[in-house]
Design a protein around this motif. Sequence first.
Motif: not given
Length: 556
Positions: A166-167, A170-171, A173, A188, A191-193
């Motif tokens: 996820a990190s 997001n980094r 994107q 997404k 952001g993703w989790k």
Amino acid sequence: MAVLLLMSAGYVHGQSGISNNGQYSNGMVVCAYPDASQAGVDILKKGGNAVDAAVAVHFALTVTHPQAGNIGGGGFMVFRSGKGKISTLDFREKGPGAASANMYLDSAGNVIPDMSLYTHQASGVPGSVDGMVTAHKKYGKLKWADLVQPAIDLARNGFKITKHLASDLNRTQAQFIKLNPGKNYLLKQGGWKEGDILVQEDLAKTFEFIRDKGRDGFYDGVVANQIVAEMKNGSGLMTKEDLKNYHSVWREAITGNYKGYKIITMPPPSSGGIALLQLLQSVEKYPLKRWGYNQDSTIRLIVEAERRVYADRSKYLGDPDFYKVPVDSLLKPAYITSRMSNFSWDAATPSASIKPGTFVGYESDQTTHYSIVDKDGNAVSITTTLNDSFGSKIFVNGAGFLLNNEMDDFSSKPGVPNMYGLVGGKANSIQPGKRMLSSMTPTIIEKDGKLFMVVGTPGGSTIITSVFQTILNVIEFDQTMQQAVSSKRFHSQWLPDEVVFERDGVDSTTISRLEAKGYKTKPTGGIGRVEAILKKPSGYYEGGADPRGDDTTIGY
């Protein structure tokens, strides 16, 4: 981390064949993502061998570990059968037919920033699908379709993503959006989790072509047309002819010895095998076991050996199909002894004073690794890559997979470092159809004619030194496989003139002693993500999965 993985030990308890302390008798998979490890073990349980499992793991990693798992990249495989037969497969990417030596230089002869990294021109011709097909054709037992299906299911049904993935998503994107106008892959809203379900339908369709048509499902037909259309859309170089002409190559393994252990590793265009054997020979006569892990003398010796080996790498290593690599000369004991002859305990040897060696007769990451063993003792060590994390960050529209940026591993200009700080020259110049030099170092070790260790790692230029130190951790410092993988590492590569340490890996007193002798030290985060398996005298397999990521050991 997935609930299956015990982070402190890197072990997952299978359903049968288990002994104490997470050791397994029937087979083991260690790779970068839990779902991919499970896919491989499922194949082993169905009667598949290590190569069958490798195919399933490779394609599953394309889905679950898009940072480096791939069908748009390439890699190397080292194989050892349960009866001791060895071979290596080179499925490294190639320069497209329209590639040229100065393609990344401006009119003044300077390297154009990021052109070899984040453009359509950064991609070499992918080798991964051909590599898996070729390996399966020679060694596989189960039906091809059964090995590809797990990746289809993971892509179509989705899988739960980890905090780490996820990190990373997001980094990246902003780059995905910038480099992929009109596409919606791995994005997404908000952001993703951790725990989100990632579905990749276009990728599932691509894998269906590969399942049903094998090699032609990627290098011809719909997917090949999608790749070429993507190239044309972004002024890329790859053509249908480039795809059609790509073929993996079986090569003779590089072998050597270290204190009674036989090292089986990858030949050029990997620089890793030659460099690993040079490093081991450089330190063999010294009492590392007495000095101890990450102690002052140990670190100094290893750093001095690494500087000389990486200097040689810069001049002498490249694609053997295009350039005569002086393998025998580089591995002669007398040559390696001569390279270490100016090492002094009084002070660090400045990198500026170290040049590539000379000998008579010479003619002028992000990556991922997986190690697999099966119940018959067949072993596979495979390192595969897109180069940077998520490769070029550019997706093939309609096909849903990422393109590599491996062209940066060529020497864009002699003496100018690539993204990993590595420099090179003529031996690794850009040419059509040529394979770019790599640091990937998949390795298998024997002791007394029997399987002892399977090891490898991602990490760009740090791959070689991470594999080297992991081997020493077991053989010299008596660490378990998991301890050897988890232990803090350090790295030096000639240029830049510095020694990089993982934080808290070396005590402040030792750092002060090194600096007093002229070593320039620099702290960093994680170095490498090693995946390794040790064959115990009891006959059980003991895994080591790197705690620096989502890496997972599953055995049964």
